[in-house]
Design a protein around this motif. Structure first.
Motif, mmCIF file in Angstrom:
data_model
loop_
_atom_site.group_PDB
_atom_site.id
_atom_site.type_symbol
_atom_site.label_atom_id
_atom_site.label_comp_id
_atom_site.label_asym_id
_atom_site.label_seq_id
_atom_site.Cartn_x
_atom_site.Cartn_y
_atom_site.Cartn_z
ATOM 1 N N VAL A 212 -2.013 6.100 6.904
ATOM 2 C CA VAL A 212 -2.264 5.208 8.031
ATOM 3 C C VAL A 212 -1.004 5.225 8.890
ATOM 4 O O VAL A 212 0.043 4.725 8.485
ATOM 5 C CB VAL A 212 -2.584 3.771 7.579
ATOM 6 C CG1 VAL A 212 -2.870 2.895 8.795
ATOM 7 C CG2 VAL A 212 -3.775 3.754 6.629
ATOM 8 N N VAL A 218 -6.039 6.850 10.939
ATOM 9 C CA VAL A 218 -6.252 6.955 9.501
ATOM 10 C C VAL A 218 -6.670 8.377 9.130
ATOM 11 O O VAL A 218 -7.532 8.977 9.774
ATOM 12 C CB VAL A 218 -7.341 5.962 9.024
ATOM 13 C CG1 VAL A 218 -7.605 6.132 7.532
ATOM 14 C CG2 VAL A 218 -6.920 4.531 9.324
ATOM 15 N N THR A 220 -7.909 10.198 5.628
ATOM 16 C CA THR A 220 -8.272 10.006 4.227
ATOM 17 C C THR A 220 -8.778 11.316 3.664
ATOM 18 O O THR A 220 -9.685 11.931 4.225
ATOM 19 C CB THR A 220 -9.364 8.928 4.068
ATOM 20 O OG1 THR A 220 -8.912 7.704 4.651
ATOM 21 C CG2 THR A 220 -9.662 8.692 2.592
ATOM 22 N N GLY A 227 -7.340 1.026 -2.286
ATOM 23 C CA GLY A 227 -7.537 0.037 -1.229
ATOM 24 C C GLY A 227 -6.433 -0.033 -0.191
ATOM 25 O O GLY A 227 -6.303 -1.055 0.493
ATOM 26 N N SER A 229 -4.505 -0.108 3.105
ATOM 27 C CA SER A 229 -4.956 -0.303 4.485
ATOM 28 C C SER A 229 -3.832 -0.120 5.498
ATOM 29 O O SER A 229 -4.079 -0.199 6.704
ATOM 30 C CB SER A 229 -5.561 -1.701 4.655
ATOM 31 O OG SER A 229 -4.638 -2.706 4.299
#
Length: 238
Positions: A212, A218, A220, A227, A229
């Motif tokens: 991030v 973002v 991924t 989790g 963030s």
């Protein structure tokens, strides 16, 4: 927001702060949200802002193997571009794509199992841009990126004799820590010129990772399933 300017000729302390938080005068560290300038803090100026467009070449995929269901990687690491700054010292520097800060070895491209990352190296004369590419079952096509690099001065202050000097075309405070001849970065709550990271930018889990970046972008890579963030970056302008 109102601003209060105070200069103490006895102590040499100079500050610009929000008068609604008078504690900022004596305790700037714990009241940074109210401080615009304080002589007890250290400041860097922006020495140069450099732009370079780099075409990262295509990288062929790795060799197949009958022993496993994986490919033997075809790695690459090396310089792909450079800029000359000639500052005469090794500056601190931050690299951006658009307005997004790139921490060292940030991923700029991925195709399937293959990916490419970028980092910079600073010398007394140059900014060198390096890429690292790991190519497995998927080839990486050529990609063109424009990078902006902010280079900073050494810590300012100490060169001027006065606590405060005001001239028709120049303002100096705290022996040069604040000098209208220098460019500084300052917070920009909305529509910032750049986003600076201020915390963790990546996490690994389940054999993969998630990134991030400072502006909230973002990346991924499956099968990451944790989790993480990220942390909101700080918006700044020059």
């Amino acid at each position: 927001m109102a601003k209060k300017f105070v200069a103490d000729g006895n102590t040499g302390r100079v500050a610009i702060f929000d008068p609604a938080k008078p504690a900022a005068w004596d305790d700037p560290i714990n009241n940074l949200d109210a401080v615009y300038f304080h002589s007890e803090l250290d400041y860097l100026g922006v020495a140069k802002v450099l732009d370079v467009t780099v075409t990262h070449p295509a990288r062929g995929k790795g060799a197949t193997t009958t022993l496993h269901n994986y490919a033997v990687p075809n790695p690459f690491e090396g310089e792909v571009g450079n800029l000359t700054h000639n500052l005469g010292y090794v500056p601190h520097g931050v690299c951006f794509v658009g307005n997004d800060m790139l921490p060292a070895n940030t991923q700029i491209q991925h195709v399937g199992s293959s990916f490419r990352t970028v980092a910079i190296e600073l010398t007394t004369t140059q900014v060198k841009i390096y890429e690292t590419a790991w190519i497995y079952q998927h080839a990486l096509p050529a990609i063109t990126k424009t990078y902006k690099v902010l280079l900073f001065t050494p810590p300012l202050g100490g060169d001027e004799p006065e606590t405060l000097r005001i001239e028709p075309t120049r303002f100096i405070a705290s022996k040069g820590k604040l000098d209208s001849n220098h460019n500084y970065i300052r917070r920009a709550p909305t529509n910032p010129m750049f986003w600076f990271s201020k915390g963790k930018t990546a996490d690994a889990g389940n054999g993969s990772f998630k990134i991030v970046t400072a502006n909230g972008s973002v990346i991924t890579r499956s099968p990451y399933d944790e989790g993480f963030s990220g942390i909101q970056g700080i918006g700044v302008e020059i």
